[in-house]
Design a protein around this motif. Structure first.
Motif, PDB file in Angstrom:
ATOM      1  N   GLU A 306       0.826  -1.214   0.000  1.00 20.26           N
ATOM      2  CA  GLU A 306       0.000   0.000   0.000  1.00 20.26           C
ATOM      3  C   GLU A 306       0.860   1.265   0.000  1.00 20.26           C
ATOM      4  OE1 GLU A 306      -2.358  -0.516   3.454  1.00 20.26           O
ATOM      5  OE2 GLU A 306      -3.645  -2.076   2.568  1.00 20.26           O
ATOM      6  N   GLN A 307       2.070   1.145   0.545  1.00 16.20           N
ATOM      7  CA  GLN A 307       2.999   2.276   0.614  1.00 16.20           C
ATOM      8  C   GLN A 307       3.925   2.341  -0.601  1.00 16.20           C
ATOM      9  OE1 GLN A 307       2.741   4.608   3.046  1.00 16.20           O
ATOM     10  NE2 GLN A 307       0.981   3.413   3.758  1.00 16.20           N
ATOM     11  N   GLY A 308       3.689   1.463  -1.583  1.00 11.14           N
ATOM     12  CA  GLY A 308       4.475   1.513  -2.810  1.00 11.14           C
ATOM     13  C   GLY A 308       5.748   0.696  -2.792  1.00 11.14           C
ATOM     14  N   VAL A 309       5.760  -0.381  -1.980  1.00 12.34           N
ATOM     15  CA  VAL A 309       6.938  -1.250  -1.895  1.00 12.34           C
ATOM     16  C   VAL A 309       6.510  -2.702  -2.114  1.00 12.34           C
ATOM     17  CG1 VAL A 309       8.764  -2.167  -0.404  1.00 12.34           C
ATOM     18  CG2 VAL A 309       8.188   0.276  -0.338  1.00 12.34           C
ATOM     19  N   ILE A 310       7.189  -3.396  -3.013  1.00  8.16           N
ATOM     20  CA  ILE A 310       6.939  -4.817  -3.258  1.00  8.16           C
ATOM     21  C   ILE A 310       8.160  -5.601  -2.826  1.00  8.16           C
ATOM     22  CG2 ILE A 310       6.592  -6.579  -5.044  1.00  8.16           C
ATOM     23  CD1 ILE A 310       4.880  -4.629  -6.562  1.00  8.16           C
ATOM     24  N   ILE A 311       7.910  -6.704  -2.105  1.00  9.95           N
ATOM     25  CA  ILE A 311       8.994  -7.565  -1.633  1.00  9.95           C
ATOM     26  C   ILE A 311       8.745  -8.990  -2.134  1.00  9.95           C
ATOM     27  CG2 ILE A 311       9.538  -6.136   0.354  1.00  9.95           C
ATOM     28  CD1 ILE A 311       7.429  -9.247   0.803  1.00  9.95           C
ATOM     29  N   THR A 312       9.625  -9.914  -1.814  1.00 10.79           N
ATOM     30  CA  THR A 312       9.420 -11.321  -2.140  1.00 10.79           C
ATOM     31  C   THR A 312       8.378 -11.893  -1.193  1.00 10.79           C
ATOM     32  OG1 THR A 312      11.620 -11.720  -3.072  1.00 10.79           O
ATOM     33  CG2 THR A 312      10.493 -13.608  -2.092  1.00 10.79           C
ATOM     34  N   ASP A 313       7.312 -12.486  -1.755  1.00  4.70           N
ATOM     35  CA  ASP A 313       6.229 -13.000  -0.919  1.00  4.70           C
ATOM     36  C   ASP A 313       5.433 -14.043  -1.702  1.00  4.70           C
ATOM     37  OD1 ASP A 313       4.557 -12.698   1.613  1.00  4.70           O
ATOM     38  OD2 ASP A 313       3.044 -12.250   0.088  1.00  4.70           O
ATOM     39  N   PHE A 314       5.806 -15.324  -1.562  1.00  7.35           N
ATOM     40  CA  PHE A 314       5.069 -16.388  -2.243  1.00  7.35           C
ATOM     41  C   PHE A 314       5.395 -17.730  -1.593  1.00  7.35           C
ATOM     42  CE2 PHE A 314       9.153 -16.101  -4.243  1.00  7.35           C
ATOM     43  CZ  PHE A 314       9.479 -17.360  -4.702  1.00  7.35           C
ATOM     44  N   ASN A 315       4.585 -18.724  -1.901  1.00 11.84           N
ATOM     45  CA  ASN A 315       4.801 -20.071  -1.369  1.00 11.84           C
ATOM     46  C   ASN A 315       5.899 -20.749  -2.178  1.00 11.84           C
ATOM     47  OD1 ASN A 315       1.671 -19.425  -1.136  1.00 11.84           O
ATOM     48  ND2 ASN A 315       2.261 -20.679   0.605  1.00 11.84           N
ATOM     49  N   TYR A 316       6.912 -21.242  -1.481  1.00 10.97           N
ATOM     50  CA  TYR A 316       8.082 -21.787  -2.170  1.00 10.97           C
ATOM     51  C   TYR A 316       8.560 -23.061  -1.467  1.00 10.97           C
ATOM     52  CZ  TYR A 316      12.738 -21.879  -4.333  1.00 10.97           C
ATOM     53  OH  TYR A 316      13.853 -22.246  -5.024  1.00 10.97           O
ATOM     54  N   PRO A 317       8.911 -24.123  -2.224  1.00 12.20           N
ATOM     55  CA  PRO A 317       9.066 -24.190  -3.686  1.00 12.20           C
ATOM     56  C   PRO A 317       7.794 -24.548  -4.445  1.00 12.20           C
ATOM     57  CG  PRO A 317       9.849 -26.218  -2.719  1.00 12.20           C
ATOM     58  CD  PRO A 317       9.455 -25.321  -1.560  1.00 12.20           C
ATOM     59  N   ASN A 318       6.671 -24.815  -3.756  1.00 10.62           N
ATOM     60  CA  ASN A 318       5.410 -25.051  -4.448  1.00 10.62           C
ATOM     61  C   ASN A 318       4.282 -24.476  -3.609  1.00 10.62           C
ATOM     62  OD1 ASN A 318       4.560 -27.073  -2.469  1.00 10.62           O
ATOM     63  ND2 ASN A 318       5.993 -28.471  -3.461  1.00 10.62           N
ATOM     64  N   GLU A 319       3.060 -24.565  -4.132  1.00 13.47           N
ATOM     65  CA  GLU A 319       1.920 -23.920  -3.478  1.00 13.47           C
ATOM     66  C   GLU A 319       1.573 -24.540  -2.136  1.00 13.47           C
ATOM     67  OE1 GLU A 319      -1.525 -26.500  -5.876  1.00 13.47           O
ATOM     68  OE2 GLU A 319      -1.312 -24.345  -6.175  1.00 13.47           O
ATOM     69  N   HIS A 320       2.072 -25.747  -1.872  1.00 16.76           N
ATOM     70  CA  HIS A 320       1.794 -26.415  -0.598  1.00 16.76           C
ATOM     71  C   HIS A 320       2.836 -26.086   0.469  1.00 16.76           C
ATOM     72  CE1 HIS A 320      -1.233 -28.625  -2.781  1.00 16.76           C
ATOM     73  NE2 HIS A 320      -0.325 -29.100  -3.612  1.00 16.76           N
ATOM     74  N   ALA A 321       3.909 -25.428   0.068  1.00 18.54           N
ATOM     75  CA  ALA A 321       4.969 -25.080   1.015  1.00 18.54           C
ATOM     76  C   ALA A 321       4.617 -23.787   1.751  1.00 18.54           C
ATOM     77  CB  ALA A 321       6.293 -24.921   0.273  1.00 18.54           C
ATOM     78  N   GLY A 322       5.436 -23.456   2.738  1.00 19.19           N
ATOM     79  CA  GLY A 322       5.189 -22.270   3.536  1.00 19.19           C
ATOM     80  C   GLY A 322       5.415 -20.980   2.761  1.00 19.19           C
ATOM     81  N   LEU A 323       4.810 -19.910   3.237  1.00 17.84           N
ATOM     82  CA  LEU A 323       4.948 -18.604   2.614  1.00 17.84           C
ATOM     83  C   LEU A 323       6.327 -18.024   2.928  1.00 17.84           C
ATOM     84  CD1 LEU A 323       3.333 -16.403   1.035  1.00 17.84           C
ATOM     85  CD2 LEU A 323       2.765 -15.418   3.266  1.00 17.84           C
ATOM     86  N   LYS A 324       7.019 -17.580   1.894  1.00 19.05           N
ATOM     87  CA  LYS A 324       8.329 -16.963   2.055  1.00 19.05           C
ATOM     88  C   LYS A 324       8.187 -15.453   1.894  1.00 19.05           C
ATOM     89  CE  LYS A 324      10.113 -21.095   2.222  1.00 19.05           C
ATOM     90  NZ  LYS A 324      10.492 -21.701   3.504  1.00 19.05           N
ATOM     91  N   SER A 325       8.343 -14.727   2.972  1.00 22.74           N
ATOM     92  CA  SER A 325       8.255 -13.268   2.942  1.00 22.74           C
ATOM     93  C   SER A 325       9.638 -12.717   3.271  1.00 22.74           C
ATOM     94  CB  SER A 325       7.226 -12.773   3.956  1.00 22.74           C
ATOM     95  OG  SER A 325       5.951 -13.330   3.686  1.00 22.74           O
ATOM     96  N   ARG A 326      10.171 -11.905   2.359  1.00 25.24           N
ATOM     97  CA  ARG A 326      11.570 -11.523   2.510  1.00 25.24           C
ATOM     98  C   ARG A 326      11.837 -10.170   1.867  1.00 25.24           C
ATOM     99  NH1 ARG A 326      14.333 -15.857  -0.405  1.00 25.24           N
ATOM    100  NH2 ARG A 326      13.513 -17.098   1.319  1.00 25.24           N
ATOM    101  N   ILE A 327      12.463  -9.284   2.609  1.00 24.75           N
ATOM    102  CA  ILE A 327      12.984  -8.032   2.068  1.00 24.75           C
ATOM    103  C   ILE A 327      14.418  -8.283   1.621  1.00 24.75           C
ATOM    104  CG2 ILE A 327      13.772  -5.716   2.692  1.00 24.75           C
ATOM    105  CD1 ILE A 327      11.359  -5.564   4.585  1.00 24.75           C
TER     106      ILE A 327
END
Length: 351
Positions: A306-327
């Motif tokens: 919302e503040q205009g910043v995109i970071i790494t944020d997706f399930n890795y290595p597949n959709e059943h794996a945990g969410l990876k959120s990383r700056i």
């Protein structure tokens, strides 16, 4: 949320006509959009062609492979290096080579899929359970040598730089295989990665494999180890049958030592500026000398967007794996970029 783009994401990324600051991905040194690096690659493509699809065992051979491998081995501190077309291929090559009755594979927590085979071998949940399993194997009747596979950098801070979990293991009896894709080119002396650190733990044998794309900005993979082991790997049908890395990429790596050094210095400065301003450092998992900051707050991700910043944020290595959120900080970010990010994080903390 997946976003589709048409250009390589640099320090900024455009989504539906709106510009965002981008603190994600794995372009740690910002090389993919660097004009000097691009010019060097283009020059080498004109010399070596866009691709080389022949075997390394062909009767016609490029000398650039030997030159690049000697350079990389010196950089990492290993006896020898072998290059391949990708880091994933390098990991699969090593894992498959040791998947015989002579060896017993053990996976450390959070090991990347590049080192996993299509078998029922499960990775350990903790290093304590891994330690028990390895010692029980050594005390049993089997004569197979234990092989422990792990990621050097797992973004939880549990491995690099201290590797406390590994120190529990009877490493003098263990062949250690580490994927250093997120370390090589970024951490260690001159970007040499973790080979020297792991070697100091004195395992029975050490092999390090990696992608050269994240730290060095080229499409290639590498394996580091002893002269004997690399010679054995190069004699396999796997190595002889696979196309090598494009020679233009390896030539670019050899010619970019000065640029790599300058970019690493910029990255160090960016991280220092970020940490100097950041108030709530405990919000993140981070590692000394590495530019990634992991966290587990999806609301925070939405706030940054919302503040205009995109970071790494997706399930890795597949959709059943945990969410990876990383700056991820990069050398291509400006000082103002990282100060603005830190200010946004600080404001979220106080809201």
């Amino acid at each position: 949320m997946a976003h589709y783009i048409d250009n390589f994401p640099g320090r900024e990324i455009t989504i539906k006509g709106k510009n965002y600051l981008y603190f994600g991905g794995t372009s740690y040194l910002g090389l993919q959009t660097d004009e000097k690096f691009q010019d060097t690659l283009i020059k080498n493509i004109k010399k070596y062609g866009t691709n080389y699809g022949a075997s390394r065992n062909s009767n016609i051979r490029f000398s650039i492979y030997k030159n690049a491998e000697e350079h990389l081995a010196y950089l990492a501190g290993s006896e020898t290096c072998v290059t391949l077309s990708s880091g994933y291929l390098a990991g699969q090559f090593v894992a498959q080579y040791f998947n015989t009755s002579k060896y017993k594979l053990f996976y450390a927590p959070n090991t990347h899929s590049a080192l996993h085979l299509a078998t029922n071998i499960k990775q350990a949940v903790t290093f304590a359970s891994l330690n028990i399993a390895v010692r029980e194997h050594l005390e049993g009747k089997s004569k197979s040598t234990p092989v422990v596979l792990l990621d050097s950098i797992d973004f939880s801070g549990a491995h690099y730089p201290d590797f406390e979990g590994l120190k529990q293991l009877p490493l003098e009896h263990v062949i250690l295989i580490a994927d250093d894709s997120h370390g090589i080119g970024v951490v260690g002396s001159n970007g040499g990665g973790v080979f020297g650190i792991l070697k100091s733990l004195e395992p029975k044998e050490l092999i390090v494999c990696c992608s050269l794309g994240k730290g060095f900005g080229i499409q290639a993979g590498a394996i580091f180890g002893t002269d004997y082991r690399m010679e054995q790997l190069m004699k396999t049908p796997f190595f002889g049958g696979a196309s090598p890395a494009a020679p233009a990429y390896l030539a670019t790596l050899l010619e970019s030592s000065g640029l790599y050094s300058a970019k690493r210095k910029s990255l160090v400065k960016n991280k220092a500026s970020f940490l100097n301003v950041l108030k709530e450092k405990k919000r993140f998992n981070s590692m000394q000398g590495h530019p990634a900051f992991s966290y587990s707050d999806s609301t925070f991700t939405d706030y940054l967007y919302e503040q205009g910043v995109i970071i790494t944020d997706f399930n890795y290595p597949n959709e059943h794996a945990g969410l990876k959120s990383r700056i991820v900080l990069s050398a291509h970010h400006t000082k103002q970029d990282v100060l603005s990010l830190a200010a946004l994080i600080n404001a979220y903390k106080s809201s």
